[in-house]
Design a protein around this motif. Structure first.
Motif, PDB file in Angstrom:
ATOM      1  N   THR A  34       0.840  -1.206   0.000  1.00  0.00           N
ATOM      2  CA  THR A  34       0.000   0.000   0.000  1.00  0.00           C
ATOM      3  C   THR A  34       0.871   1.252   0.000  1.00  0.00           C
ATOM      4  O   THR A  34       0.561   2.242  -0.658  1.00  0.00           O
ATOM      5  N   ALA A 415     -13.171  -2.881  10.246  1.00  0.00           N
ATOM      6  CA  ALA A 415     -11.935  -2.297   9.730  1.00  0.00           C
ATOM      7  C   ALA A 415     -10.724  -2.941  10.396  1.00  0.00           C
ATOM      8  O   ALA A 415      -9.608  -2.450  10.269  1.00  0.00           O
ATOM      9  N   GLN A 417      -9.970  -2.955  13.412  1.00  0.00           N
ATOM     10  CA  GLN A 417      -9.472  -2.228  14.585  1.00  0.00           C
ATOM     11  C   GLN A 417      -9.906  -2.969  15.842  1.00  0.00           C
ATOM     12  O   GLN A 417     -11.069  -3.383  15.954  1.00  0.00           O
ATOM     13  N   TYR A 430      -4.690  -2.953  15.686  1.00  0.00           N
ATOM     14  CA  TYR A 430      -5.469  -3.778  14.760  1.00  0.00           C
ATOM     15  C   TYR A 430      -5.255  -5.247  15.120  1.00  0.00           C
ATOM     16  O   TYR A 430      -4.259  -5.602  15.757  1.00  0.00           O
ATOM     17  N   ILE A 458      -7.001  -6.469   5.451  1.00  0.00           N
ATOM     18  CA  ILE A 458      -7.684  -5.228   5.865  1.00  0.00           C
ATOM     19  C   ILE A 458      -6.879  -4.532   6.969  1.00  0.00           C
ATOM     20  O   ILE A 458      -6.668  -3.315   6.940  1.00  0.00           O
ATOM     21  N   ARG A 461      -3.691  -2.842   5.580  1.00  0.00           N
ATOM     22  CA  ARG A 461      -3.965  -1.642   4.781  1.00  0.00           C
ATOM     23  C   ARG A 461      -4.362  -0.481   5.690  1.00  0.00           C
ATOM     24  O   ARG A 461      -3.896   0.645   5.541  1.00  0.00           O
ATOM     25  N   ASN A 462      -5.217  -0.779   6.672  1.00  0.00           N
ATOM     26  CA  ASN A 462      -5.669   0.305   7.545  1.00  0.00           C
ATOM     27  C   ASN A 462      -4.577   0.757   8.508  1.00  0.00           C
ATOM     28  O   ASN A 462      -4.495   1.941   8.857  1.00  0.00           O
ATOM     29  N   ARG A 465      -2.371   3.104   6.635  1.00  0.00           N
ATOM     30  CA  ARG A 465      -3.064   4.364   6.337  1.00  0.00           C
ATOM     31  C   ARG A 465      -3.199   5.232   7.582  1.00  0.00           C
ATOM     32  O   ARG A 465      -3.268   6.452   7.483  1.00  0.00           O
ATOM     33  N   LEU A 466      -3.238   4.598   8.739  1.00  0.00           N
ATOM     34  CA  LEU A 466      -3.230   5.387   9.976  1.00  0.00           C
ATOM     35  C   LEU A 466      -1.829   5.957  10.209  1.00  0.00           C
ATOM     36  O   LEU A 466      -1.664   7.140  10.529  1.00  0.00           O
ATOM     37  N   PRO A 474      -9.069   4.704   5.138  1.00  0.00           N
ATOM     38  CA  PRO A 474      -9.226   3.329   5.621  1.00  0.00           C
ATOM     39  C   PRO A 474     -10.240   2.531   4.808  1.00  0.00           C
ATOM     40  O   PRO A 474     -11.113   3.099   4.162  1.00  0.00           O
ATOM     41  N   VAL A 475     -10.123   1.217   4.847  1.00  0.00           N
ATOM     42  CA  VAL A 475     -11.061   0.336   4.145  1.00  0.00           C
ATOM     43  C   VAL A 475     -11.766  -0.551   5.154  1.00  0.00           C
ATOM     44  O   VAL A 475     -11.289  -0.770   6.257  1.00  0.00           O
ATOM     45  N   ALA A 477     -14.411  -0.159   6.832  1.00  0.00           N
ATOM     46  CA  ALA A 477     -15.136   0.419   7.960  1.00  0.00           C
ATOM     47  C   ALA A 477     -16.620   0.135   7.783  1.00  0.00           C
ATOM     48  O   ALA A 477     -17.113   0.032   6.668  1.00  0.00           O
TER      49      ALA A 477
END
Ligand SMILES: Cc1cc2nc3c(=O)[nH]c(=O)nc-3n(C[C@H](O)[C@H](O)[C@H](O)COP(=O)(O)OP(=O)(O)OC[C@H]3O[C@@H](n4cnc5c(N)ncnc54)[C@H](O)[C@@H]3O)c2cc1C
Length: 481
Positions: A34, A415, A417, A430, A458, A461-462, A465-466, A474-475, A477
């Motif tokens: 990513t 997501a 999390q 995560y 997932i 990727r998230n 992105r954080l 984010p994806v 969610a």
């Protein structure tokens, strides 16, 4: 309080992934793909030569109808297997996300095929990596090693480090040289369940949990560290903590999956030489977990799968035998009983009663629930495939209950999390794979690897992105979140 001053860090990464099985590798590789500039580290307790966690030892069957599509009834089946307790939203998200994740897996070099399984009868289509889970983890390791990601072996995450707001900002790790603090923009916990921790097994599963070994070497490294670390920073839990995915195995064998899945065509007896359950109530993929759990309840938590020679002519019989240790074999039931060490006359009495009660009203058909039943007096019914044991030599395999993975774990949102019991995400944390709780009552077969890869992706990727917001939104969610 885990607060740590910034200058107390020994190294700094954007994303730290804890655990290098299906979930962790999917997370790490996705993070670095990513954002190729992301500094990604993977921490792995095991040595390099047995890397890959439980996944490495797994048959890794996938409940797919083709290489990227989950079977059509997956959500209803899985929620039904849990008697309605499992998180339907999670399974719906899984079904939505699998096609993209498995396209990606294919591009990463993992080859999936619809090959014969250990289940001679089964309720759903399954794909598998050719050669098993090792051929998921090794291609992913190879791709990860071609990036700038750091992989640290024989290093265990010990504690999550948080800032004053409660956000996770790093992880303390321990290796042979002591502890170090790693700073992280985000941490992905992907370090498995607690099947390798006898104390936690006893705490949650209860009496006799020590009799249930992890089914593989990989599982022994999954010691509930992720659960412990996440609980310490306020995580909620999900899944049934007093249960685990159970599989009967031959205790004499050290191979990854030492199963004897031909048991529906024979009988199962305990140390009293008595049958204790219907060996063939459903297709074998829907029976084996109950068999393992019922064996655990027997005296000394051991059973024996007993056969005559007729079973060896069931087509594909060899696929059902995972153990590499020869069965105990004898020309007569009386000799077999003595070799196993059962009370004199016990097995002979059981087999005589069973044989006399086997039906003849319908033909034997190994490939489907044939309705050929036995209803012996004083014994459980056998619902299908009940043929008298008459053709020696007779043989038996010992069977114990093994732990494939635990059901209870950390709660995550869609997501990936980790969330608190109030539903608030814990910033920077995560989770994916078997360390996240999901299952209740019975395992929804062939979904663990699938969800580990999909939610690992997932999470990765998230997390990146954080840590590096330029990497995108984010994806996964929840809609409206
Ligand atoms: C014999 C067998 C057969 C199976 N068959 C199937 C099947 O057919 N289909 C299916 O879907 N599932 C199956 N499973 C289950 C499935 O393989 C696993 O549940 C899944 O692969 C777990 O992936 P994971 O990434 O969550 O965990 P793992 O692959 O176990 O990875 C977790 C990693 O974390 C590491 N770790 C643990 N603690 C720490 C720490 N503190 N710090 C650093 N590293 C740590 C571990 O060493 C491990 O490498 C099977 C499992 C086995 C063993």
């Amino acid at each position: 309080m885990n607060e740590t001053a910034t200058d107390a860090f020994d190294a700094e990464f954007d994303v730290v992934v804890v655990g290098a099985g299906a979930a962790g590798l999917s997370a790490a590789l996705t993070a670095v793909e990513t954002d190729p500039d992301a500094r990604v580290a993977v921490l792995e307790r095991s040595a390099r030569d047995i890397r890959g966690g439980n996944t490495r030892w797994s048959g890794a069957y996938l409940r797919l109808q083709d290489i990227t599509t989950p079977v059509s009834n997956l959500v209803d089946y899985a929620v039904g297997a849990s008697k309605g307790y499992a998180n339907r939203d999670y399974y719906e998200a899984l079904v939505r996300e699998v096609p993209e994740a498995f396209d990606w897996l294919h591009e990463e070099g993992v080859v999936l095929k619809n090959l014969p399984t250990i289940f001679l009868t089964q309720s759903a289509s399954r794909y598998q990596p050719v050669g098993g889970g090792v051929n998921i983890v090794e291609p992913l390791f190879a791709r990860l090693e071609a990036t700038d990601a750091t992989i640290l072996y024989e290093v265990a995450a010990e504690t999550l480090l948080t800032d004053a707001s409660g956000a996770v900002v790093g992880v303390r790790v321990r290796d042979a040289d002591g502890t170090r603090n790693l700073r992280a923009g985000a941490v992905v916990l992907a370090c498995g369940g607690f099947q390798g921790n006898s104390e936690l097994m006893t705490k949650y599963v209860g009496r006799n949990a020590y009799r249930v070994p992890p089914i593989s070497r990989g599982g022994a490294n999954n010691r509930g560290d992720g659960l412990r670390m996440a609980l310490a920073v306020g995580a909620a839990t999900e899944g049934q903590f007093d249960l685990f995915h159970a599989e009967p195995k031959d205790p004499r064998s050290e191979v990854a999956e030492a199963v004897v899945m031909s048991f529906p065509y024979g009988i199962l007896v305990n140390t009293a030489g008595e049958r204790f359950m219907d060996e063939a109530g459903k297709t074998v993929d829907l029976t084996y977990e109950l068999v393992a759990r019922t064996i655990l309840q027997q005296e000394d938590s051991i059973g024996y799968a007993v056969f005559d020679q007729q079973v060896t002519s069931v087509p594909g019989y060899e696929h059902a035998i995972g153990t590499d240790v020869d069965p105990i074999q004898a020309d007569s039931i009386e000799e077999l009983e003595a070799l196993i060490g059962l009370p004199a006359g016990s097995l002979a009495r059981t087999v005589t009663g069973f044989n006399a009660a086997c039906g003849t009203d319908v033909p034997f058909d190994w490939s489907r629930l044939d309705g050929l039943a036995a209803r012996p007096a004083g014994q459980p019914v056998k619902s299908n495939w009940a043929r008298p044991l008459t053709d020696g030599p007779f043989f038996a395999y010992p069977q114990i209950c093994a732990n494939v993975f635990t059901f209870g774990g950390v709660k995550t949102d869609l997501a990936a999390q980790v969330i608190t019991s109030d539903g608030h995400p814990i910033t920077g944390l995560y989770g994916a794979g078997e360390m996240t709780g999901l299952y209740y009552e019975a395992y929804a077969g062939s979904t663990s690897v699938m969800r580990s890869i999909t939610f690992g992706r997932i999470a990765g990727r998230n997390a990146v992105r954080l840590a590096l917001p330029a990497a995108g939104a984010p994806v996964g969610a929840p809609v409206g979140a």
